[in-house]
Design a protein around this motif. Structure first.
Motif, mmCIF file in Angstrom:
data_model
loop_
_atom_site.group_PDB
_atom_site.id
_atom_site.type_symbol
_atom_site.label_atom_id
_atom_site.label_comp_id
_atom_site.label_asym_id
_atom_site.label_seq_id
_atom_site.Cartn_x
_atom_site.Cartn_y
_atom_site.Cartn_z
ATOM 1 N N CYS A 108 0.829 -1.204 0.000
ATOM 2 C CA CYS A 108 0.000 0.000 0.000
ATOM 3 C C CYS A 108 0.866 1.259 0.000
ATOM 4 O O CYS A 108 1.824 1.369 0.768
ATOM 5 C CB CYS A 108 -0.912 0.007 1.228
ATOM 6 S SG CYS A 108 -1.952 1.493 1.367
ATOM 7 N N TYR A 157 -3.192 0.383 -3.763
ATOM 8 C CA TYR A 157 -2.743 -0.971 -3.439
ATOM 9 C C TYR A 157 -2.124 -1.667 -4.646
ATOM 10 O O TYR A 157 -2.548 -1.466 -5.795
ATOM 11 C CB TYR A 157 -3.911 -1.806 -2.920
ATOM 12 C CG TYR A 157 -4.389 -1.381 -1.559
ATOM 13 C CD1 TYR A 157 -3.736 -1.806 -0.403
ATOM 14 C CD2 TYR A 157 -5.490 -0.540 -1.422
ATOM 15 C CE1 TYR A 157 -4.164 -1.408 0.852
ATOM 16 C CE2 TYR A 157 -5.930 -0.137 -0.168
ATOM 17 C CZ TYR A 157 -5.254 -0.578 0.963
ATOM 18 O OH TYR A 157 -5.687 -0.162 2.211
ATOM 19 N N GLU A 199 -8.718 -3.927 2.586
ATOM 20 C CA GLU A 199 -7.619 -4.887 2.643
ATOM 21 C C GLU A 199 -8.093 -6.312 2.899
ATOM 22 O O GLU A 199 -7.479 -7.269 2.433
ATOM 23 C CB GLU A 199 -6.613 -4.448 3.705
ATOM 24 C CG GLU A 199 -5.935 -3.135 3.350
ATOM 25 C CD GLU A 199 -5.050 -2.590 4.457
ATOM 26 O OE1 GLU A 199 -4.936 -3.271 5.510
ATOM 27 O OE2 GLU A 199 -4.483 -1.502 4.286
#
Length: 210
Positions: A108, A157, A199
């Motif tokens: 990230c 990401y 996530e």
């Protein structure tokens, strides 16, 4: 200096809105500069007594001998080691590892959403002829506006699959994956609540497509 003072005033005004869900009141990842080791593309390492990650574009900042923040050219970096976190260069950004599965991982990078930032300023004040270049505010990289939230932050990401990095985005992954794995990707995307910035779902996807 006049531009800097005006920008700081406007940032303080932004705190009145408080509508952004993911924001910070400073321009750096860490609230204070800290020691780091920079690993360069030419194989050299540089010890930096005072370093930080600049949220404008997820680049490396360090304080020179005069205490002035300097922004580095990310293309010359391989990674930056802080005591509790390592950042590696992916494309033009410095990103940290969120989690891993065997030799695969999710990374990230966090950056200021410049478009949302400009819009928030416009919504709070009629601004004309103001240069919002963050080059003018490098000296205020640890600015805290009474701990109010000012800067809209967006996570970017990347999946590390084997030795390759792929942006966690439907279009980019489709180009990278074969037909069977694209179907697995789409099965995760179909889960209620799925988001490319969650996530939990990204790790579930990585488990299937690695």
């Amino acid at each position: 200096m006049k531009q800097i003072s005006l920008l700081i005033t406007l940032l303080l005004m932004m705190a009145l809105g408080g509508s952004a869900q993911n924001t910070l009141s400073r321009l750096t990842v860490f609230s204070e500069f800290r020691p780091a080791i920079a690993h360069l593309a030419d194989g050299k390492t540089v010890n930096l007594p005072q370093a930080n990650i600049f949220l404008k574009n997820s680049s490396l900042l360090y304080l020179n001998k005069d205490g002035v923040p300097m922004e580095t050219d990310t293309k010359n970096l391989l990674r930056v080691d802080f005591k509790d976190r390592t950042y590696i260069r992916i494309d033009t950004l410095l990103a940290y590892q969120v989690d891993s599965i065997e030799n695969n991982a999710l990374y990230c990078a966090r950056v200021i959403d410049i478009k949302a930032f400009r819009q928030a300023l416009k919504n709070n004040k009629n601004i004309t002829n103001l240069d919002l270049s963050f080059n003018t505010v490098l000296g205020y990289t640890t600015l805290d506006a009474n701990e109010e939230d000012d800067f809209p932050i967006v996570p970017i990401y990347y999946f590390k699959i084997g030795d390759q990095f792929v942006l966690a985005h439907e279009r980019h992954l489709k180009r990278f994956l074969n037909k069977d794995k694209r179907q697995l990707m789409e099965s995760v995307m179909s889960i209620k609540g799925f988001s490319w910035t969650d996530e939990k779902y990204l790790m579930k996807m990585l488990q299937l497509i690695r």
